[in-house]
Scaffold this active site. Sequence first.
Site, PDB file in Angstrom:
ATOM      1  N   GLY A 225       5.042  -1.249   2.701  1.00 52.32           N
ATOM      2  CA  GLY A 225       4.245  -0.058   2.463  1.00 52.32           C
ATOM      3  C   GLY A 225       5.049   1.224   2.383  1.00 52.32           C
ATOM      4  O   GLY A 225       6.087   1.384   3.022  1.00 52.32           O
TER       5      GLY A 225
ATOM      6  N   HIS B 287       0.808  -1.221   0.000  1.00 48.95           N
ATOM      7  CA  HIS B 287       0.000   0.000   0.000  1.00 48.95           C
ATOM      8  C   HIS B 287       0.842   1.273   0.000  1.00 48.95           C
ATOM      9  O   HIS B 287       1.915   1.344   0.587  1.00 48.95           O
ATOM     10  CB  HIS B 287      -0.917   0.002   1.231  1.00 48.95           C
ATOM     11  CG  HIS B 287      -0.164  -0.010   2.530  1.00 48.95           C
ATOM     12  ND1 HIS B 287       0.249   1.131   3.172  1.00 48.95           N
ATOM     13  CD2 HIS B 287       0.268  -1.036   3.311  1.00 48.95           C
ATOM     14  CE1 HIS B 287       0.889   0.826   4.286  1.00 48.95           C
ATOM     15  NE2 HIS B 287       0.923  -0.496   4.388  1.00 48.95           N
ATOM     16  N   ASP B 288       0.344   2.274  -0.697  1.00 48.77           N
ATOM     17  CA  ASP B 288       0.875   3.643  -0.659  1.00 48.77           C
ATOM     18  C   ASP B 288       2.296   3.763  -1.207  1.00 48.77           C
ATOM     19  O   ASP B 288       2.985   4.751  -0.924  1.00 48.77           O
ATOM     20  CB  ASP B 288       0.830   4.209   0.771  1.00 48.77           C
ATOM     21  CG  ASP B 288      -0.579   4.232   1.334  1.00 48.77           C
ATOM     22  OD1 ASP B 288      -1.412   4.980   0.796  1.00 48.77           O
ATOM     23  OD2 ASP B 288      -0.850   3.497   2.313  1.00 48.77           O
TER      24      ASP B 288
END
Length: 256
Positions: free
Chosen positions: A138, A120-121
């Site tokens: 992440g 994520h991200d």
Amino acid sequence: MNQISPMAYVHPEAQLGDNNIIGPFCYIDRNTVIGDNNLLQNGVTINYGARIGNGNEFFTGASISAKPQDLKFQGEDTICEIGNNNSIRENVNISRGTASKGTTQIGNNCLLMENVHIAHDCFFGNNLIIGNSTKFAGEVIVDDNAIISASVLIHQFCHIGGYVMIQGGCRSSQDIPPYIIAGKEPIRYAGVNIIGLRRRGFDKELIDLIHNTYRTIYSKGIIAEGIEEVKKTLPLTNEVKYILDFVSSSKRGIIR
């Protein structure tokens, strides 16, 4: 006109451009946007929140905009952006963002080889080559023109500079500055990426300047002292400024 296999599922709310090929057993969820001229081979999953550009090829088993593997994720409305002309190979998994940044982003003209995981991200630039089974936690940032070999593990929040070459099997919990080779165990600075820079059109004088910049930085016990020495003794070209900005802004520290 799109070519959609009768054995594929496309949610009625999904937005598709033109000339896409959707192979059998593909699944395209709602709240997805796919541009033009994309090829989805059999068994590709485009999850909620995907935003896909043009001219990409997704191979069997790829899962795009997957739910983040983050216990803090509470179902917030986030996305995963894929640019143009990327090759995303078998079983690649790319998570969508969380409340932290709201999006995971992949640029243009990237090759993500088999079994790569991007959490994520993350923010990935353009013209990247990522080797088989490499994993990014992440909020990792990877700048343009980096080459990351197979089975590399990158800790969350790390920043990888442009034009680097990371050798296979490495693990890093620190930032990897631009233009270098990173390798060995534990991972460390292994010189300037001379061959890669030559292939990208860097001349001998500029490569020598980059080498001298790192020699000066690493010659000091305290990185800040090396930065000040570079500013006093070497020409501050755009490449040198990039190195200095990268090193001075590093939050996790750079590999030595």
